[in-house]
Write an enzyme that holds these catalytic residues in place. Structure first.
Site, mmCIF file in Angstrom:
data_model
loop_
_atom_site.group_PDB
_atom_site.id
_atom_site.type_symbol
_atom_site.label_atom_id
_atom_site.label_comp_id
_atom_site.label_asym_id
_atom_site.label_seq_id
_atom_site.Cartn_x
_atom_site.Cartn_y
_atom_site.Cartn_z
ATOM 1 N N CYS A 1 33.032 -49.369 66.562
ATOM 2 C CA CYS A 1 32.795 -47.961 66.904
ATOM 3 C C CYS A 1 31.862 -47.795 68.105
ATOM 4 O O CYS A 1 31.808 -46.727 68.706
ATOM 5 C CB CYS A 1 32.240 -47.210 65.701
ATOM 6 S SG CYS A 1 33.339 -47.262 64.283
ATOM 7 N N HIS B 1 29.233 -40.774 68.530
ATOM 8 C CA HIS B 1 30.383 -41.325 67.814
ATOM 9 C C HIS B 1 30.561 -40.490 66.548
ATOM 10 O O HIS B 1 29.598 -40.168 65.855
ATOM 11 C CB HIS B 1 30.115 -42.786 67.462
ATOM 12 C CG HIS B 1 31.082 -43.313 66.459
ATOM 13 N ND1 HIS B 1 32.441 -43.205 66.636
ATOM 14 C CD2 HIS B 1 30.890 -43.904 65.249
ATOM 15 C CE1 HIS B 1 33.041 -43.720 65.581
ATOM 16 N NE2 HIS B 1 32.132 -44.145 64.725
ATOM 17 N N ASN C 1 37.135 -40.299 62.062
ATOM 18 C CA ASN C 1 36.477 -41.366 62.827
ATOM 19 C C ASN C 1 37.555 -42.185 63.542
ATOM 20 O O ASN C 1 38.310 -42.911 62.899
ATOM 21 C CB ASN C 1 35.671 -42.231 61.852
ATOM 22 C CG ASN C 1 34.924 -43.368 62.535
ATOM 23 O OD1 ASN C 1 35.177 -43.680 63.694
ATOM 24 N ND2 ASN C 1 34.016 -43.990 61.804
HETATM 25 N N1 ACO Z 1 37.222 -39.205 46.998
HETATM 26 C C1 ACO Z 1 36.612 -39.012 45.837
HETATM 27 N N2 ACO Z 1 35.618 -39.799 45.395
HETATM 28 C C2 ACO Z 1 35.248 -40.810 46.186
HETATM 29 C C3 ACO Z 1 35.850 -41.078 47.419
HETATM 30 C C4 ACO Z 1 36.892 -40.225 47.824
HETATM 31 N N3 ACO Z 1 37.539 -40.365 49.000
HETATM 32 N N4 ACO Z 1 35.261 -42.149 47.978
HETATM 33 C C5 ACO Z 1 34.313 -42.562 47.125
HETATM 34 N N5 ACO Z 1 34.314 -41.758 46.017
HETATM 35 C C6 ACO Z 1 33.458 -41.842 44.844
HETATM 36 C C7 ACO Z 1 32.924 -43.229 44.591
HETATM 37 O O1 ACO Z 1 33.855 -44.002 43.898
HETATM 38 C C8 ACO Z 1 31.704 -42.926 43.764
HETATM 39 O O2 ACO Z 1 32.106 -42.694 42.437
HETATM 40 P P1 ACO Z 1 31.212 -43.238 41.208
HETATM 41 O O3 ACO Z 1 29.900 -42.525 41.365
HETATM 42 O O4 ACO Z 1 32.010 -42.807 40.036
HETATM 43 O O5 ACO Z 1 31.111 -44.716 41.396
HETATM 44 C C9 ACO Z 1 31.194 -41.617 44.340
HETATM 45 O O6 ACO Z 1 32.303 -41.032 45.052
HETATM 46 C C10 ACO Z 1 30.028 -41.779 45.273
HETATM 47 O O7 ACO Z 1 30.323 -42.833 46.178
HETATM 48 P P2 ACO Z 1 29.376 -43.215 47.336
HETATM 49 O O8 ACO Z 1 29.982 -44.326 48.138
HETATM 50 O O9 ACO Z 1 27.990 -43.427 46.808
HETATM 51 O O10 ACO Z 1 29.414 -41.852 48.163
HETATM 52 P P3 ACO Z 1 28.576 -41.412 49.406
HETATM 53 O O11 ACO Z 1 27.955 -40.117 49.160
HETATM 54 O O12 ACO Z 1 27.729 -42.535 49.924
HETATM 55 O O13 ACO Z 1 29.728 -41.151 50.479
HETATM 56 C C11 ACO Z 1 30.722 -42.206 52.384
HETATM 57 C C12 ACO Z 1 30.585 -42.194 50.880
HETATM 58 C C13 ACO Z 1 31.371 -40.907 52.816
HETATM 59 C C14 ACO Z 1 31.611 -43.381 52.776
HETATM 60 C C15 ACO Z 1 29.332 -42.342 53.022
HETATM 61 O O14 ACO Z 1 28.621 -43.399 52.449
HETATM 62 C C16 ACO Z 1 29.400 -42.546 54.505
HETATM 63 O O15 ACO Z 1 29.921 -41.743 55.234
HETATM 64 N N6 ACO Z 1 28.805 -43.631 54.992
HETATM 65 C C17 ACO Z 1 28.838 -43.929 56.408
HETATM 66 C C18 ACO Z 1 29.960 -44.831 56.635
HETATM 67 C C19 ACO Z 1 30.698 -44.566 57.899
HETATM 68 O O16 ACO Z 1 30.722 -43.501 58.453
HETATM 69 N N7 ACO Z 1 31.361 -45.610 58.348
HETATM 70 C C20 ACO Z 1 32.193 -45.516 59.471
HETATM 71 C C21 ACO Z 1 32.096 -46.697 60.334
HETATM 72 S S1 ACO Z 1 30.469 -46.979 60.884
HETATM 73 C C22 ACO Z 1 30.154 -45.787 61.843
HETATM 74 O O17 ACO Z 1 31.035 -45.283 62.463
HETATM 75 C C23 ACO Z 1 28.755 -45.339 61.973
#
Ligand code: ACO
Length: 333
Positions: free
Chosen positions: A114, A260, A290
């Site tokens: 990214c 980004h 993204n």
């Molecule tokens: N739909 C419904 N539920 C979901 C989904 C979905 N698409 N994805 C995950 N869940 C659930 C999980 O299973 C979990 O359930 P549980 O509590 O029963 O185990 C719950 O939601 C919470 O999951 P988390 O991973 O803790 O959720 P979080 O609030 O951290 O959000 C996310 C997840 C959106 C991926 C977040 O961590 C994030 O955006 N992180 C940054 C990652 C990123 O942007 N990466 C891109 C590449 S790097 C970059 O570009 C910077």
């Protein structure tokens, strides 16, 4: 005489097919509400089966060259930031070079996931400053949909496909009428500075579980979302301060932040940490999701075309991605 890089044109391309959150919810245990609340993403564009990264890149590059009024024959370097090349080799950049009809100079890919576009800007600016290139096409293009595990709701809802490009040209410092001082003069137009970093001890936070030398398969994206989120806000705020300090500027001087586009909560938290108004942040994440290395040039092109980014504006690009890699580029437009 020292040279600097100015941006002559921008261009972008998004595949025609739009996939809504609701469409994803038909085949995955997720919902529009979950995706919007946690990420800010409402839809993403997905490339047709017949479209490869080089096809997306070629259209974006042609559009940027047209806006710049530059012929392909005048380009002496083509850089393509991508994580999803058409093939392991040759570099997808060389395919685009051939298709553009560019016969001289060099073309190669840049891999920083990214952060690829800001890494590309750093490479392009260095080649221009050292006098080794005069006119560079810098592209960020991805078909990220091809490396997603469509059964993993934690990652597949986050990404989309697309491409963006800019044309950079070398100017003598003295040729620029807005330029009054030396290369560190932040009033001069063009790329003021670039800053890139990586931390190879954090590979396991975001990676693809395959590759030619390990599994001989393409592999799919794996991510520790929470940890990536935590690193993103800290690294991105720090890189903004680094760029400001280097140029004797303060965050308030920024006219537009073109980040980004990973997650709306990352964008908001970073802006809050910096004390930067969210009105100054260009956001396309809701419509593009993204798009990895393509997200910055896609957002930049939109903001230039709709008149938000104007001549003389101070524009800061920043990104973080797998590696982890992160970086920034400051441009006086
Ligand atoms: N739909 C419904 N539920 C979901 C989904 C979905 N698409 N994805 C995950 N869940 C659930 C999980 O299973 C979990 O359930 P549980 O509590 O029963 O185990 C719950 O939601 C919470 O999951 P988390 O991973 O803790 O959720 P979080 O609030 O951290 O959000 C996310 C997840 C959106 C991926 C977040 O961590 C994030 O955006 N992180 C940054 C990652 C990123 O942007 N990466 C891109 C590449 S790097 C970059 O570009 C910077």
């Amino acid at each position: 005489m020292l040279k600097r890089s100015i941006v002559l044109g921008t261009g972008s391309y998004l595949p025609e097919r739009v996939v809504s959150n609701d469409e994803l919810a038909e085949r995955l245990e997720t919902s529009h509400e979950w995706i919007v609340t946690r990420t800010g993403i409402r839809q993403r564009h997905i490339a047709a089966n017949s479209e490869m990264t080089s096809d997306l890149a070629l259209i974006a590059a042609k559009r940027a060259l047209e806006e710049a009024g530059v012929a392909a024959s005048e380009v002496d370097m083509l850089l393509l930031a991508t994580t999803t090349p058409d093939q392991t080799f040759p570099a997808t950049a060389t395919k685009v070079q051939g298709q553009l009809g560019m016969t001289n100079g060099a073309a190669f890919d840049i891999q920083a996931v990214c952060s690829g576009f800001v890494y590309g800007l750093a490479v392009a600016d260095s080649f221009i400053k050292s006098g080794q290139a005069e006119t560079i096409v810098l592209i960020g293009a991805e078909t990220f949909s091809r490396i997603l595990d469509w059964k993993d709701r934690g990652t597949c809802v986050l990404f989309g496909d697309g491409a963006g490009a800019i044309v950079l040209s070398a100017v003598e410092n003295s040729e620029d009428t807005m330029q009054t001082g030396g290369p560190r003069d932040n009033r001069g137009r063009g790329v003021l500075s670039t800053h890139i970093h990586s931390n190879g001890n954090t590979n396991e936070l975001l990676y693809v579980d395959g590759g030619p030398s390990s599994t001989q398969t393409v592999g799919q994206v794996r991510m520790n979302g929470r940890e990536v989120f935590r690193y993103a806000v800290n690294n991105l705020a720090n890189i903004v301060y680094e760029a400001m300090e280097f140029n004797n500027l303060v965050v308030d001087d920024i006219d537009w932040l073109v980040p980004h586009q990973a997650n709306k909560r990352i964008l908001d938290s970073t802006a809050k940490k910096l004390g930067l108004s969210t009105d100054k942040v260009i956001v396309t994440l809701d419509r593009h999701a993204n798009t990895s290395a393509a997200s910055i040039p896609l957002a930049l092109d939109e903001a230039v075309k709709d008149g938000r980014v104007k001549s003389g504006d101070l524009v800061l690009l920043e990104a973080m991605g797998g590696g982890l890699t992160w970086g920034a580029g400051l441009i006086r437009w």
